[in-house]
Each structure stands twice: as C-alpha cells, then as structure tokens.
Write a protein that holds these residues in place. Structure first.
Motif, PDB file in Angstrom:
ATOM      1  N   ASP A   1      35.824  18.295   5.165  1.00 40.68           N
ATOM      2  CA  ASP A   1      35.619  19.557   5.877  1.00 40.68           C
ATOM      3  C   ASP A   1      34.353  19.428   6.716  1.00 40.68           C
ATOM      4  O   ASP A   1      33.244  19.611   6.221  1.00 40.68           O
ATOM      5  N   TYR A   2      34.528  19.098   8.004  1.00 42.06           N
ATOM      6  CA  TYR A   2      33.370  18.875   8.870  1.00 42.06           C
ATOM      7  C   TYR A   2      32.508  20.126   8.997  1.00 42.06           C
ATOM      8  O   TYR A   2      31.274  20.041   9.029  1.00 42.06           O
ATOM      9  N   GLY A   3      33.130  21.284   9.084  1.00 44.08           N
ATOM     10  CA  GLY A   3      32.365  22.511   9.243  1.00 44.08           C
ATOM     11  C   GLY A   3      31.417  22.757   8.084  1.00 44.08           C
ATOM     12  O   GLY A   3      30.240  23.084   8.273  1.00 44.08           O
ATOM     13  N   LYS A   4      31.929  22.614   6.853  1.00 44.12           N
ATOM     14  CA  LYS A   4      31.074  22.802   5.683  1.00 44.12           C
ATOM     15  C   LYS A   4      29.969  21.747   5.629  1.00 44.12           C
ATOM     16  O   LYS A   4      28.835  22.034   5.225  1.00 44.12           O
ATOM     17  N   ALA A   5      30.296  20.523   6.041  1.00 49.91           N
ATOM     18  CA  ALA A   5      29.295  19.457   6.012  1.00 49.91           C
ATOM     19  C   ALA A   5      28.162  19.749   6.990  1.00 49.91           C
ATOM     20  O   ALA A   5      26.982  19.635   6.635  1.00 49.91           O
TER      21      ALA A   5
ATOM     22  N   LEU B   1      37.180   7.190  17.061  1.00 46.48           N
ATOM     23  CA  LEU B   1      36.105   7.785  17.853  1.00 46.48           C
ATOM     24  C   LEU B   1      36.514   9.120  18.458  1.00 46.48           C
ATOM     25  O   LEU B   1      35.721  10.071  18.469  1.00 46.48           O
ATOM     26  N   ASP B   2      37.750   9.225  18.944  1.00 47.86           N
ATOM     27  CA  ASP B   2      38.173  10.477  19.570  1.00 47.86           C
ATOM     28  C   ASP B   2      38.195  11.620  18.562  1.00 47.86           C
ATOM     29  O   ASP B   2      37.788  12.750  18.872  1.00 47.86           O
ATOM     30  N   VAL B   3      38.641  11.334  17.337  1.00 48.56           N
ATOM     31  CA  VAL B   3      38.682  12.368  16.300  1.00 48.56           C
ATOM     32  C   VAL B   3      37.271  12.806  15.926  1.00 48.56           C
ATOM     33  O   VAL B   3      36.984  14.003  15.771  1.00 48.56           O
ATOM     34  N   LEU B   4      36.361  11.852  15.800  1.00 51.25           N
ATOM     35  CA  LEU B   4      34.991  12.187  15.432  1.00 51.25           C
ATOM     36  C   LEU B   4      34.303  12.987  16.528  1.00 51.25           C
ATOM     37  O   LEU B   4      33.554  13.924  16.249  1.00 51.25           O
ATOM     38  N   ARG B   5      34.551  12.647  17.768  1.00 55.03           N
ATOM     39  CA  ARG B   5      33.955  13.428  18.853  1.00 55.03           C
ATOM     40  C   ARG B   5      34.467  14.858  18.853  1.00 55.03           C
ATOM     41  O   ARG B   5      33.727  15.785  19.206  1.00 55.03           O
ATOM     42  N   GLN B   6      35.708  15.072  18.464  1.00 51.99           N
ATOM     43  CA  GLN B   6      36.230  16.432  18.332  1.00 51.99           C
ATOM     44  C   GLN B   6      35.471  17.191  17.249  1.00 51.99           C
ATOM     45  O   GLN B   6      35.191  18.391  17.386  1.00 51.99           O
ATOM     46  N   ALA B   7      35.120  16.483  16.162  1.00 50.63           N
ATOM     47  CA  ALA B   7      34.363  17.125  15.090  1.00 50.63           C
ATOM     48  C   ALA B   7      33.014  17.619  15.588  1.00 50.63           C
ATOM     49  O   ALA B   7      32.512  18.668  15.147  1.00 50.63           O
ATOM     50  N   PHE B   8      32.412  16.891  16.534  1.00 47.25           N
ATOM     51  CA  PHE B   8      31.117  17.282  17.064  1.00 47.25           C
ATOM     52  C   PHE B   8      31.220  18.407  18.094  1.00 47.25           C
ATOM     53  O   PHE B   8      30.217  18.761  18.714  1.00 47.25           O
TER      54      PHE B   8
ATOM     55  N   GLU C   1      30.793  25.159  14.073  1.00 44.01           N
ATOM     56  CA  GLU C   1      29.737  24.930  13.074  1.00 44.01           C
ATOM     57  C   GLU C   1      28.748  23.877  13.542  1.00 44.01           C
ATOM     58  O   GLU C   1      27.577  23.915  13.156  1.00 44.01           O
ATOM     59  N   TYR C   2      29.228  22.921  14.353  1.00 45.05           N
ATOM     60  CA  TYR C   2      28.308  21.911  14.879  1.00 45.05           C
ATOM     61  C   TYR C   2      27.515  22.456  16.059  1.00 45.05           C
ATOM     62  O   TYR C   2      26.281  22.385  16.083  1.00 45.05           O
ATOM     63  N   THR C   3      28.204  22.986  17.061  1.00 41.84           N
ATOM     64  CA  THR C   3      27.526  23.380  18.299  1.00 41.84           C
ATOM     65  C   THR C   3      26.537  24.516  18.090  1.00 41.84           C
ATOM     66  O   THR C   3      25.569  24.649  18.848  1.00 41.84           O
TER      67      THR C   3
END
Length: 283
Positions: free
Chosen positions: A137-141, A189-196, A200-202
């Motif tokens: 869960d990228y948002g929680k992380a 890489l494309d999936v990870l860039r989407q996570a950023f 919650e990240y921005t």
C-alpha cells in the motif's frame, strides 16, 4: 503489523535460506552511495537513519544487512551515521543481520513500510534498497515515511538490477527465473513512477529526483546460478524444480549470447547491472 508480508517473501526467506542470499548477492556501487550522500541533508550532528534495505527484491526490510554494511564502511558515510534503525519483518533475516552487522550504532526490529514503530519526526533519512516495489500500500507507506521524517528529511529508494539490455544471456536468465515468479512483484519503473504521483505522495513530498549508473561486476556460472537459486520464489521450489532452473541457466550460459569475457580460462565474464536512486524530499 497492519500489513501482511507477501507469502513468497515469507516462504522464500524463512530461516535457513539467508546464508546463500547473503553470499551471492552483489554489493552496491560506491558511486551510487557517494551520490546519495551528496544529496541528503548535510548536518553537523550524526544522522539518524531508518533502513529498509534488503539485497534482493523479494523482501521488505533490512535483509541480511548487505546494504547496511556497505553504508557503514563507505568513507563518505561511516563517520556521519549516528544511529541506524533497520526494519525487517522476517525473523530469519533479522537473526542473520544481527550476526553480520557488528556496530553499536545499529539495531534491527520487526516492522513494515507502513508500521515502523519509529517516533514522530525522528529520522533524518529513510533508505529503502531493492525493496519498495514489494510495498502493498504505497499511500500508507508514504504517510508513514512523512510521519517519521523530520522537517528536512528525505526518503531514498535504491535498486541494483541485472541489466537485461546489456547482454542476451542476462535477459534470458532473468526470464528463466521470473517465469516462476508466481505473482511476485517485480521492479517496473513505469509502475513505480505512478506510485510517486498518488495524492499521499504529492501532498507530503517534492517530486522525486532520479539518477542511474551502469556497473559491471565479475560473474561465473556458479555465481549466476546460485544467485538465481537465492530468489525467494526459487528458494521455495521443490528440489526437482530447482534443478530444472539450474539446468536452464546452464544452457543459457553455455550459449553465452552477448557474453564479454574477463578471463575465459578462469570462466569469468562481465556481470552487467544498473543502479538507480530516487530521492524524495519531505515538504
């Protein structure tokens, strides 16, 4: 823990699997560590670091301590580290880390990306080596990272990956191994860039800064085969299936598409990798 660990990580890196993992995984290029040190906050007081750093992309946590040891012995890092807290959900990995990391500045505890147990605003730096694509869960992380970082803190994400574009045999070995992945997450890489780019990240971090390096180690048939067998979902296969993997890799290496010899008589050749660092600074 609020988040479970991927079952392939639990089974593939249980107690008894970690010695091979530690022996065959390559360490990180010194230039990558130098770059990260030049980019993180310069402080007159020793750094407080949280380390989620395995050597392989099938674990969440500090792993066997390969990255931690590289950090502690690097000349630009060694004197600047005050306290390092390693986070690792696998009991077997934690035990092996404790045996290998002999430094009174360092401790290791049970934890995950979204449940570290670290105090609010404690950390100057979070380092996650070869692991973040296993986050469930990228948002929680990202929310947890922002909570434990101080106001000038940063999170650093590092990967050290076989360069499948550098030689045919590298791509073929990767395909041979990943075909048995059974749903395990892999670096994309494309999936990870989407996570950023998620809210919650921005809302909590500035846009990530990225840098990449090519690096060439030394390979033999044994090191490449043993490394493949140390991947979590290969480590949990029955013996006959492991033997099939090893035989497939043997055939690939005998063909040697794109192989660049270092010493043919000794059976050594270039082992191409790519190191990538992403730095996220807290707003």
């Amino acid at each position: 823990m609020t988040t479970s660990v991927h079952p392939n990580a639990q089974a593939g890196f249980a107690t008894g699997t970690n010695e091979l993992y530690d022996r065959v995984r390559p360490s990180y290029p010194a230039e990558c560590l130098s770059y990260v040190r030049s980019q993180v906050p310069q402080s007159t007081t020793p750094l407080k670091i949280v380390d989620f750093s395995p050597q392989l992309a099938f674990r969440i946590g500090a792993g066997t301590g390969i990255f931690t040891r590289a950090l502690l012995t690097h000349p630009e890092w060694a004197a600047s580290i005050g306290t390092l807290r390693a986070i690792e959900p696998s009991g077997g990995m934690r035990d092996f880390w404790t045996k290998c990391v002999q430094d009174n500045r360092c401790t290791i505890v049970n934890g995950t990306f979204d449940d570290t147990g670290v105090e609010d605003g404690w950390a100057d730096l979070i380092i996650i080596a070869q692991a973040f694509h296993w986050c469930l869960d990228y948002g929680k992380a990202f929310t947890e990272f922002a909570r434990i970082l101080n106001k000038n803190g940063a999170a650093v994400f590092i990967w050290y990956l076989a360069d499948r574009e550098a030689a045919g045999w590298v791509a073929q070995v990767q395909h041979c191994v990943e075909a048995r992945g059974n749903g395990s997450p892999r670096f994309r890489l494309d999936v990870l860039r989407q996570a950023f780019s998620i809210p919650e990240y921005t809302s909590l971090f500035h846009p990530q800064e990225e840098k990449q390096w090519a690096h060439y180690g030394l390979a033999t048939e044994k090191t490449i085969t043993d490394r493949a067998l140390s991947w979590s979902y290969i480590a949990m296969l029955p013996p006959d299936e492991k033997a099939k993997v090893a035989e497939g890799i043997k055939r690939i290496l005998e063909r040697g598409d794109g192989k660049v010899w270092i010493n043919k008589e000794q059976g050594t050749y270039q082992d191409p990798h790519t190191a990538r660092a992403m730095i996220s600074r807290k707003k």
